[in-house]
Design an enzyme around this catalytic site. Structure first.
Site, short mmCIF file in Angstrom:
data_model
loop_
_atom_site.label_atom_id
_atom_site.label_comp_id
_atom_site.label_asym_id
_atom_site.label_seq_id
_atom_site.Cartn_x
_atom_site.Cartn_y
_atom_site.Cartn_z
N ASP B 322 0.80 -1.22 0.00
CA ASP B 322 0.00 0.00 0.00
C ASP B 322 0.83 1.27 0.00
OD1 ASP B 322 -2.45 -1.19 -0.26
OD2 ASP B 322 -2.99 -1.06 1.86
N GLU B 325 3.16 1.18 -3.54
CA GLU B 325 2.40 1.20 -4.79
C GLU B 325 1.45 2.41 -4.85
OE1 GLU B 325 2.27 -3.70 -5.34
OE2 GLU B 325 0.52 -2.64 -4.56
N VAL B 407 -6.58 3.89 1.64
CA VAL B 407 -6.12 3.18 0.46
C VAL B 407 -7.32 2.41 -0.10
CG1 VAL B 407 -4.34 1.65 -0.47
CG2 VAL B 407 -3.89 2.94 1.62
N GLY B 408 -8.10 3.13 -0.92
CA GLY B 408 -9.29 2.52 -1.49
C GLY B 408 -10.31 2.24 -0.41
N TYR B 410 -9.74 0.58 2.53
CA TYR B 410 -9.23 0.57 3.91
C TYR B 410 -8.77 1.94 4.37
CZ TYR B 410 -9.04 -4.02 6.06
OH TYR B 410 -9.37 -5.17 6.71
N HIS B 465 -7.17 -11.96 5.04
CA HIS B 465 -5.98 -11.23 4.58
C HIS B 465 -5.12 -10.82 5.76
CE1 HIS B 465 -9.12 -8.28 5.47
NE2 HIS B 465 -8.14 -7.44 5.76
N HIS B 467 -2.34 -7.66 7.28
CA HIS B 467 -1.78 -6.30 7.16
C HIS B 467 -0.45 -6.33 7.91
CE1 HIS B 467 -5.77 -4.46 6.18
NE2 HIS B 467 -6.21 -5.44 6.92
N ASP B 476 18.58 7.24 17.36
CA ASP B 476 19.91 7.73 17.72
C ASP B 476 19.85 7.97 19.22
OD1 ASP B 476 20.75 7.62 15.11
OD2 ASP B 476 21.03 9.77 14.87
#
Lengths: 673, 673
Positions: B322, B325, B407-408, B410, B465, B467, B476
């Site tokens: 995600d 792309e 993302v679309g 989600y 699915h 994630h 540091d």
């Protein structure tokens, strides 16, 4: 460890209620009221009048809750005419014997009086006897000599009581260790131990039976240990700006006695001197079905096992069962408005019975508040549709019930969070003071062998230890008969030659038939753990369930044959499931003090009973391995852990879909430039 | 998946700044400004003027951040006279080739222009080309025929773009799949797929190159899928009461450009079209040392891998990256006051460059707010001291920085939480809409073979699915040279026959020498993972460090030889440590689209470089296995995960010991009876 409670009663004042006070609308699960405690005392004292022969002490008085079927049928009856009888369960000590009594409060008689014949430990210790024990050293000459030898002021010496565990001895007595600390220059007495000085008190005789003054180690300095604001010197900081919270429509929750309702939730908040908060009969309103549905019949902290990792003579025995030995409820602290709980919190008092049976009040033992943390309940932005950008979002709101138990040095913040989405989040915050050991080090370079802890400051070792909180979770998911299902995520090899994919995972469900199927060490296998109602399905045919979502996972690290681990074997697995059994409440045993691990969750489960489509209880352990660090000195920033119970195919669809965002507003008195 | 962005530009309006606008006080890590984007465009267009031959597209324009030593030495210089040159890193497509350009903005020239010769994937896709691609079907006759054949209204059809992954093919083209959905009766288009219809668009040619209309499955109903409040019918609920938050002294934080300071924290908030939020140079004020100390040089979400678990023809390729792309920053959504962020939030805009190089504004891309959640920062009640009950408690306050990337279907809520105690909590909330598959089922009893998901409603399968969010964490800790230490908790058998204990655990520290020592699958072993500064010690001699406290742990379940897992091999371990290398930013590779996994975290680490006492980067993956449930339908209640970075012997003592409780107050307009 639980420190001396010498003057605790100054703050937790005994109550002298007029006897005629009767509370009209009891819920059968309401904790015993002050007048009921007094009634228990009167009834028992009639059988065991005080005197030289009869010096009976009340180690535990709590509600003997109605049998589950009796309660359920009464609750579902329309008339509510014959409430289940009010009964108390009493554990008392008399003539070095432990009595288990059941007292009927309505008919005012002792139903049963059984002497515990077993050898598996002793009842919970009372604050009163610990206070008495920790006063003994001050008139014990060898101790006074030790203090003098060290050139310390006796008036600055503070004594604390520590349970002693069990290490294989066949016969033991009811005894407690006394360690001493020094408050000169600090309220943080735990940072200034008189390392090497210890006493053993026989609690039934209430006398010192052993005394040691073994080593002479430097006492850590008072400097830098103080945590009271009034004792701090500048610079202060970091600075934090204040908030004013206004609820224009008042709080969203209602408290009616012990019954709490908020948003779609309804539950009962009880209190027990051993367990602290007890959440009962939590049910959630289903908008679609237009009815309340059961989720949780009864839930509480069953035990808290805290073994320290120093096997040397002065420390080996520190393997505490904080709930079963000291009593989480007994050590509930009055919560401070604005600091322990936010400005919008409401408070409830709680009561327990002191050693002589008279009621003791804990003011503000609970706080209840709505939390608007800034989280998002759900949201979506839709940009795929021509000419529109749709955004819908709902802010999260929760209801939190909090109690804090301070077991000597440690403070446990117990939170039960209810979400409108159906989730219950159970959290524990660990804060307070470390248990430290004096040692002759000022720099790690001087440490040549295992110090069993972290050097935090001059002469101060924060000893390694664990915290295992085992929760009793009697879920009744949409009814009593439930099953425990492991939805295992299993990798499959793709056999279809046409698919460019070589693998995928799928769900293979496995219903636990017996107790041994449900003993689970988490982290070994990808699996969703669900309590389902196998007798009901959603419209599409899924099992109605509630899922356990673990937080960080810790497993027991002691060897199985080590005595503390024999007693704490209920931590060998993170998850257990047992058939409901009224007598199986305390994971570490009813008699946790000096227990041998004989009557515990680990032994009950050996019967390997059937648990499929039964009334079942889920036991879950939240564990912490604590490697102290300097940030924990002189007082620990809260470290949190917990888990979530989340509806999984319990509802037909998102239960908060139709929730309107609450009206919110922000007012800034002085704005940034 | 990222849906069509057809009209996104209506909301994210291109800006036409006057060219003379110069921002005076840049921090060298500030993201490119609108005028800088325009400058980049001008400079590059000069070399590649538009035309038939030169149709150059900007796939990525971002800050080419100064080399770390250059930046560090400039920041520590007193005069701050010669700021590091402002440079942009550009990825462009021209003539089916990928160009990597470095543009000097001060001197206005292209420093380097390199054609990427590799075969390991393509650059990030732009919103613009996805919008263009998803318009193509509407003038493509076979598609129009398919819609007609199904008796659907073309005006209700919505197209979305889905990246296609890589499945072993030696040569691939830059292509994207188009799937279509139906918005008749609902804004929740993802619940109404035209299952079986798909197109493939060659993005360089911008034309349809493949078309399938394979299956004819029932389209799930619109009923019950709508999530907009305006479309809901009574009954509403559950009801929630509102809050008004007032901050009498204003907010406690200050925003100066991209620099944010709050309590003891100071950090820089950047923005990148690919990563979204970038936290840089986070340092914390040490009250005792009276100075700021470094913690985090740079941190962001490096990649998000979302493989679906359906190997069939229509679904196998859904193995999204995600961030790499689609671009987390490119898909940052304007946050809504009061619902996405609480009433006391402040908002910041962000800018990226569109495909033609012109700046695009995202209003309210970030919100920043103080959170007073009701938690307790630390507390203790002391009852051991004669005649006193001491209670000291401090309420917790945090600062949260939030961005939401949609993302679309989600929505990912990315939170960075800073605590005065020095902890940084990094959280991600998963919400939005499931990706569902139409299937000819209305009841689970009809399912005879693997359905690869959960039946959520009639004809609607929520496909299983994962994630996996991989965070880049360039810690540091009190300086650049750090080591990664595994503090293993090791059970020891007690050998001293005098001890009644048989076992205990202790800490055995193991410093990772090379990268292979630091590849860790969590959950197998009790261990504390700490990034330490081996060159500095606390006064008692402990290593100054920051500890990683994982949340729930998920590990990759796909087979190692499966193409998606070859590409996503950076999820094979939860933890990796690499030596700092400016070119190693993106765990899934610079060119994630259709990547072969050749230039990724997993391959860089094969070099097994030394990581002891070096400038190192910690990579941590937060994973979720998602088995959809009916509660996720039609929109998902947020599921959260994350981790904590917590100071561990970084401070000499509790850094919030001397924090005064902020003034808080509660006002109830209508009180309960």
């Amino acid at each position: 460890m639980a420190a001396s409670t010498m003057k605790l009663t100054l703050f937790l004042l005994p109550l002298f209620f007029t006897f005629s006070l009767i509370i009209s609308s009891h819920h059968p699960l309401d904790p015993l009221t002050p007048s009921e405690f007094k009634k228990v005392r009167t009834i028992v004292k009639k059988s065991y009048p005080s005197g030289l022969k009869h010096n009976l002490t009340f180690q535990y008085i709590g509600l003997d809750e109605p049998d589950k079927p009796v309660l359920q049928s009464w609750l579902s009856s329309k008339t509510k005419s014959n409430p289940p009888p009010r009964r108390a369960f009493v554990i008392a000590r008399l003539h070095k014997e432990t009595h288990e009594l059941v007292v009927d409060l309505s008919n005012r008689y002792i139903i049963s009086d059984k002497v515990y014949g077993g050898n598996d430990g002793y009842p919970m210790l009372t604050n009163d006897e610990q206070t008495a024990a920790s006063a003994l050293p001050f008139s014990y000459q060898p101790f006074l000599d030790s203090v003098k030898k060290r050139e310390l002021n006796l008036s600055d010496v503070v004594c604390a009581t520590l349970t002693v565990g069990w290490f294989g001895e066949e016969h033991s007595r009811r005894a407690i260790k006394i360690l001493s600390f020094y408050k000169e220059g600090t309220a943080n007495v735990y940072m200034r131990p008189l390392e090497g000085v210890s006493l053993l008190v026989d609690l039934d005789e209430m006398k010192i039976v052993e005394y040691y003054d073994r080593s002479r180690l430097p006492m850590p300095k008072a400097e830098g240990t103080e945590y009271r604001l009034s004792k701090q010197k500048p610079p202060f900081g970091p600075p934090l700006n204040g908030f004013v919270i206004e609820q224009p429509n008042g709080p969203g929750f209602k408290i009616d006695g012990h019954q709490i309702s908020w948003a779609n939730w309804d539950f009962h908040l009880g209190f027990d001197v051993r367990a602290g908060p007890i959440i009962s009969m939590a049910s959630i309103y289903d908008l679609e079905k237009a009815t309340y549905r059961q989720v949780l019949y009864r839930a509480f902290v069953s035990e808290l096992f805290v073994p320290y990792m120093d096997p040397t003579e002065e420390w080996y025995y520190k393997t505490f069962f904080d709930a079963g030995e000291y009593g989480f409820g007994q050590l509930a602290m009055p919560l401070e408005p604005l600091t322990d709980c936010p400005a919008n919190a409401e408070f409830l008092d709680a009561y327990y019975a002191g050693e002589d049976g008279t009621p003791v009040k804990i003011s503000n033992a609970f706080c209840i508040f709505e939390q608007q943390s800034g989280s998002v309940m759900w949201r979506h932005s839709e940009y795929a549709i021509h000419g529109e950008l749709i955004t819908e979002a709902r802010p999260e709101l929760s209801l939190i019930v909090r109690m804090v138990a301070t077991v000597g040095n440690y403070d446990y913040i117990l939170d039960w969070e209810f979400k409108p989405s159906g989730s219950i989040k159970i959290a524990v915050g660990l804060t307070g003071i470390l248990e430290v050991k004096a040692a002759d080090y000022t720099h790690t370079s001087q440490i040549k062998e295992d110090a069993y802890g972290t050097l935090l400051a001059d002469y101060t070792i924060g000893v390694y230890h664990d915290h295992f909180l085992t929760y009793y979770l009697d879920l009744d998911v949409d009814g009593e008969a439930n099953s425990f299902v492991k939805n295992n995520l299993v990798t499959k090899r793709v056999t279809d030659k046409n698919s460019p994919r070589k693998s995928y995972w799928t769900v293979e469900s496995e219903t636990a038939k017996t107790e041994s199927d449900a003993k689970i060490q988490l982290g070994l296998k990808a699996s969703e753990l669900v309590v389902v109602n196998p007798n009901k399905k959603t419209k599409p045919g899924n099992s109605i369930g509630y899922r356990l979502i673990p937080g960080s996972i810790s497993k027991a690290l002691l060897n199985d044959d080590d005595y503390p681990q024999i007693r704490g074997a209920f931590t060998n697995y993170n998850v257990w499931v047992t058939p409901y059994n009224k007598s199986e409440k305390w994971a570490g045993g009813l008699y946790a003090d000096r227990s041998h691990g004989e009557e515990t969750l680990a032994t009950w489960s050996l019967r390997n009973r059937e648990i499929e489509n039964k009334d079942i209880v889920l036991w879950y352990t939240v564990g912490f391995h604590h490697v102290p660090c300097q940030e924990d000195f002189p007082i620990m920033p809260t470290l949190s852990g917990g888990f979530e119970l989340r509806p999984t195919n319990f509802f037909e669809s998102n239960p908060v879909l139709k929730t309107k965002p609450p009206s919110s507003k922000h007012v800034n008195s002085t704005n940034q430039p």
